[in-house]
Design a protein around this motif. Structure first.
Motif, PDB file in Angstrom:
ATOM      1  N   ALA A  35      28.058  44.472  40.748  1.00  0.00           N
ATOM      2  CA  ALA A  35      28.632  43.929  41.989  1.00  0.00           C
ATOM      3  C   ALA A  35      30.086  43.501  41.765  1.00  0.00           C
ATOM      4  CB  ALA A  35      27.801  42.750  42.478  1.00  0.00           C
ATOM      5  N   LEU A  36      30.378  42.956  40.588  1.00  0.00           N
ATOM      6  CA  LEU A  36      31.744  42.522  40.266  1.00  0.00           C
ATOM      7  C   LEU A  36      32.682  43.724  40.231  1.00  0.00           C
ATOM      8  CD1 LEU A  36      33.443  40.005  39.452  1.00  0.00           C
ATOM      9  CD2 LEU A  36      32.963  40.584  37.072  1.00  0.00           C
ATOM     10  N   ILE A  37      32.227  44.823  39.627  1.00  0.00           N
ATOM     11  CA  ILE A  37      33.049  46.035  39.524  1.00  0.00           C
ATOM     12  C   ILE A  37      33.263  46.658  40.901  1.00  0.00           C
ATOM     13  CG2 ILE A  37      33.134  48.381  38.578  1.00  0.00           C
ATOM     14  CD1 ILE A  37      31.502  47.277  36.169  1.00  0.00           C
ATOM     15  N   ALA A  38      32.205  46.708  41.709  1.00  0.00           N
ATOM     16  CA  ALA A  38      32.324  47.282  43.055  1.00  0.00           C
ATOM     17  C   ALA A  38      33.308  46.479  43.899  1.00  0.00           C
ATOM     18  CB  ALA A  38      30.947  47.329  43.719  1.00  0.00           C
ATOM     19  N   ASN A  39      33.256  45.165  43.783  1.00  0.00           N
ATOM     20  CA  ASN A  39      34.184  44.311  44.538  1.00  0.00           C
ATOM     21  C   ASN A  39      35.617  44.503  44.039  1.00  0.00           C
ATOM     22  OD1 ASN A  39      34.754  41.862  46.354  1.00  0.00           O
ATOM     23  ND2 ASN A  39      35.505  41.159  44.370  1.00  0.00           N
ATOM     24  N   LEU A  40      35.795  44.649  42.732  1.00  0.00           N
ATOM     25  CA  LEU A  40      37.119  44.860  42.166  1.00  0.00           C
ATOM     26  C   LEU A  40      37.738  46.138  42.733  1.00  0.00           C
ATOM     27  CD1 LEU A  40      39.424  44.381  40.112  1.00  0.00           C
ATOM     28  CD2 LEU A  40      38.002  45.529  38.390  1.00  0.00           C
ATOM     29  N   ARG A  41      36.945  47.190  42.828  1.00  0.00           N
ATOM     30  CA  ARG A  41      37.451  48.443  43.387  1.00  0.00           C
ATOM     31  C   ARG A  41      37.936  48.238  44.815  1.00  0.00           C
ATOM     32  NH1 ARG A  41      34.175  54.283  43.790  1.00  0.00           N
ATOM     33  NH2 ARG A  41      35.684  55.318  45.175  1.00  0.00           N
ATOM     34  N   ASN A  54      42.345  39.510  43.582  1.00  0.00           N
ATOM     35  CA  ASN A  54      42.248  40.964  43.752  1.00  0.00           C
ATOM     36  C   ASN A  54      41.044  41.517  42.999  1.00  0.00           C
ATOM     37  OD1 ASN A  54      44.741  40.769  45.151  1.00  0.00           O
ATOM     38  ND2 ASN A  54      45.858  40.995  43.211  1.00  0.00           N
ATOM     39  N   GLY A  55      39.988  40.715  42.943  1.00  0.00           N
ATOM     40  CA  GLY A  55      38.745  41.145  42.316  1.00  0.00           C
ATOM     41  C   GLY A  55      38.644  40.837  40.840  1.00  0.00           C
ATOM     42  N   LEU A  56      39.759  40.468  40.196  1.00  0.00           N
ATOM     43  CA  LEU A  56      39.726  40.146  38.771  1.00  0.00           C
ATOM     44  C   LEU A  56      39.501  38.656  38.571  1.00  0.00           C
ATOM     45  CD1 LEU A  56      42.727  42.284  37.472  1.00  0.00           C
ATOM     46  CD2 LEU A  56      40.322  42.594  36.832  1.00  0.00           C
ATOM     47  N   PRO A  57      38.589  38.271  37.676  1.00  0.00           N
ATOM     48  CA  PRO A  57      38.371  36.837  37.411  1.00  0.00           C
ATOM     49  C   PRO A  57      39.543  36.268  36.611  1.00  0.00           C
ATOM     50  CG  PRO A  57      36.977  38.173  35.977  1.00  0.00           C
ATOM     51  CD  PRO A  57      37.669  39.125  36.895  1.00  0.00           C
ATOM     52  N   LEU A 102      42.540  47.580  48.673  1.00  0.00           N
ATOM     53  CA  LEU A 102      43.228  46.842  49.728  1.00  0.00           C
ATOM     54  C   LEU A 102      44.640  46.459  49.305  1.00  0.00           C
ATOM     55  CD1 LEU A 102      40.316  44.496  50.909  1.00  0.00           C
ATOM     56  CD2 LEU A 102      41.403  46.311  52.258  1.00  0.00           C
ATOM     57  N   LEU A 103      44.795  45.987  48.064  1.00  0.00           N
ATOM     58  CA  LEU A 103      46.108  45.562  47.586  1.00  0.00           C
ATOM     59  C   LEU A 103      47.083  46.734  47.544  1.00  0.00           C
ATOM     60  CD1 LEU A 103      47.951  43.376  46.278  1.00  0.00           C
ATOM     61  CD2 LEU A 103      47.059  44.119  44.060  1.00  0.00           C
TER      62      LEU A 103
END
Length: 687
Positions: free
Chosen positions: A58-64, A157-160, A69-70
């Motif tokens: 889920a973290l990787i999918a959100n990062l993509r 931007n999806g990165l922690p 978007l950015l």
């Protein structure tokens, strides 16, 4: 002095000028779960998007989605798979490499399916509000050494990039710190390894909240985990490098509710991540403290406003920063210089020091923050070339070289260029004729001074010259203050105590002051007294340098601090050096001593506050002093396997090497002659 008011400033201040604590406090939430829920709710109210993410997929999918978007671009599945594995989650990269990507290499190349390439930004540093902030909690990682579940993470931007560990009220926040250390050791590297992108950690028990960077005093050792993937085996973060957040008046903001409303304000956290972190040449990430950020922004604001109001070339275009010794003025000045050169209308930043040895030290510090960022110069001719070179944006020079350049070049194109002059330690040495020459010739400048000891009206005329000015008269208005009291309260410098030990007893019925002075001087230098003083120093050395007070996690005694011992003359220095060697050998102590002195070229008249450049020419020493210096340097060479001597070049190299070893605490006790203290100051010491 005329004044002017700021009508409009478009830049939001990173640090709030003055903060009034909220009536609702974090102690309203007793459990860790309640504190976490309230914290996430506050972030939501401040514009963060809450997303439910508990797994790596889920973290990787959100990062993509966030990177699409950015960058206003949609990856194909093939493009994303290649980009993610090679550019974002490369198995051979750890914390250091990923930190470099956020701080320096935040634009990565994507090879598209059609064979063309395009730039993909991981973070937008020019327009910070183009970055999207999300908050997740209870993220689970089962691929590490232990199953773990993290409290709260801020995604950019999806990165922690920011991770928060919370403890219930009453539990020491060091427990949260220790838990993050365990995560770094056991699981941040696991799975997709995205948690190695975290730049800043926040720890809180509600009542107390602190922050620190991901690589603060960390050593990263790559280890294969058995799957072929390398990760960081060990980090050695030290709790003493955690910091409190504060407002512009240095009032600590410790409660989590107040901390969230200030530190986690969107423009604040994004500014910190994009502007006020420094990734050093030693591969450590430094995150600036609030007072450093305030000082930097007030200087930049003064540059911008005075330029708009056409006040350049006047005292109203500058100001001074009063920050105590040991509070990190060099980092503040570096970041100020770096950001000032980024202003489109600023052509050069000149960082001016008053001694050539400080010139060397400053260049070395600037190189530590960014290799090659500053340009040092060994002569006035080199300085002139740098002033005429458009690629030399930050120049470190001595005030003496700059004065010689002005004397030889009454008219020069640099005088009309838009420049920023930053004076390090703006004490009396920058208030004399050299200072007057500089501001007389430069026409389009901003002048700023950093000092730990400002001169006020009450003591401006002392020192033999009633014409001496105050710091404000020389540099402009005070822009920010961070005193020794603030630093001690924050734990940023050690508290100190002065012990007076009277080793001279005056004889009864002594009325003649001159005779008394002669007797005292003779008594102070007597071998009997020196022997007793050395005995006292060695008996109390561990206690005074706290070598019996601090222990590592393994129970081993750590090195503690080193020390400086100032004496009145070279003959006295020799007596102490030899006596220390003798008693250290007799006691079989493992203490490393060294000494430094040179020909007293600066004992000329300094009524105007100007000190001559430190002379590295030892030919001015008498034979006895030269022989002693030879002996001391030979002792040093034997200890450190070096090859220095008392020639001008050899002594200068010895000075630089000694300065470095003192700073690294490889020298326990440094003996300096009083006349040398002006150049070799206590800020070099870890005391």
């Amino acid at each position: 002095m005329s004044t002017y008011n700021i009508v409009l400033s478009t830049n939001e201040s990173t640090v709030v000028t003055e903060y009034e604590p909220q009536t609702k406090r974090s102690d309203a939430y007793q459990s860790e779960a309640a504190l976490e829920a309230a914290f996430i709710k506050m972030l939501g109210e401040q514009g963060y998007e809450y997303v439910t993410i508990h797994s790596p997929d889920a973290l990787i999918a959100n990062l993509r989605r966030q990177l699409e978007l950015l960058n206003n671009y949609q990856f194909t599945d093939k493009e994303w798979d290649s980009f993610f594995k090679s550019k974002i989650a490369n198995a051979n990269e750890g914390i250091v490499e990923k930190t470099r990507k956020i701080q320096e290499d935040y634009v990565q190349n994507l090879t598209r399916e059609n064979g063309t390439t395009m730039n993909i930004s991981l973070i937008d540093k020019k327009n910070i509000h183009n970055n999207r902030l999300q908050v997740i909690n209870q993220y689970e990682e089962s691929a590490g050494k232990h199953d773990t579940r993290y409290d709260v993470t801020i995604l950019v931007n999806g990165l922690p990039l920011v991770h928060v560990e919370l403890k219930r009220r009453g539990v020491a926040i060091k427990e949260a710190f220790n838990q993050i250390n365990r995560y770094q050791r056991d699981s941040f590297w696991a799975g997709c390894g995205l948690y190695e992108y975290v730049q800043i950690f926040v720890i809180s028990n509600g009542t107390f909240t602190k922050y620190y960077s991901n690589t603060t005093r960390a050593s990263h050792i790559k280890e294969n985990d058995g799957t072929g993937r390398k990760h960081s085996k060990k980090t050695s973060n030290s709790f003493e490098f955690t910091s409190y957040w504060a407002d512009g008046n240095n009032k600590v903001i410790a409660d989590l509710v107040d901390f969230t409303k200030t530190f986690f304000a969107k423009h604040t956290i994004l500014n910190i991540l994009t502007k006020y972190c420094v990734f050093t040449s030693e591969e450590l990430l430094l995150v600036m403290r609030p007072y450093q950020i305030v000082a930097t922004e007030r200087i930049l604001n003064r540059i911008e406003v005075s330029t708009n109001y056409k006040k350049t070339g006047t005292i109203e275009a500058g100001g001074y920063i009063w920050h105590t010794t040991g509070s990190g003025k060099t980092l503040t000045s570096f970041k100020t210089a770096q950001l000032a050169t980024g202003l489109p209308y600023i052509e050069k930043v000149l960082f001016v020091v008053d001694r050539k040895d400080l010139d060397y030290q400053t260049i070395k510090e600037y190189d530590r923050f960014e290799k090659g960022a500053a340009n040092g110069n060994k002569s006035t001719a080199v300085l002139q070339r740098q002033l005429e070179d458009s690629t030399s944006r930050i120049i470190v020079t001595t005030i003496q070289k700059l004065d010689v350049f002005i004397t030889k070049n009454k008219s020069h194109p640099i005088y009309s260029k838009h420049v920023v002059l930053v004076f390090d330690e703006c004490h009396r040495s920058q208030f004399g004729q050299m200072h007057t020459n500089i501001i007389k010739h430069f026409k389009n400048y901003h002048i700023f001074g950093f000092t730990g000891t400002p001169i006020f009206a009450i003591n401006a005329g002392t020192g033999g010259n009633p014409e001496l000015r105050t710091t404000e008269q020389a540099f402009g208005a005070k822009l920010h203050t961070y005193t020794i009291v603030d630093a001690i309260n924050d734990g940023n410098v050690l508290p100190f105590r002065i012990d007076y030990i009277n080793t001279i007893k005056q004889k009864d019925n002594k009325k003649d002051k001159q005779v008394s002075a002669i007797d005292t001087e003779e008594a102070l230098a007597s071998q009997e007294r020196i022997s007793e003083v050395v005995k006292y120093i060695l008996e109390h050395f561990d206690q005074k340098t706290m070598r019996n007070s601090y222990y590592s996690l393994k129970g081993q005694r750590v090195n503690g601090f080193n020390s400086m011992f100032a004496v009145s003359s070279i003959p006295v220095c020799k007596k102490y050096y030899l006596e220390l060697k003798k008693q250290i050998a007799e006691q079989h102590r493992e203490l490393t001593i060294a000494t430094i002195f040179s020909f007293a070229a600066n004992e000329a008249d300094t009524a105007d506050g100007i000190l001559d450049d430190e002379s590295f020419d030892t030919d001015g020493l008498d034979q006895t002093s030269r022989d002693f210096l030879d002996m001391a340097i030979k002792d040093y060479n034997k200890i450190f396997k070096t090859n220095f001597d008392t020639s001008s070049k050899g002594f200068q190299d010895y000075y630089k090497d000694l300065s470095d070893k003192v700073k690294k605490r490889e020298v326990d006790l440094l003996i300096v002659v009083n006349m040398f203290l002006t150049g070799f100051d206590a800020t070099t010491l870890n005391t």
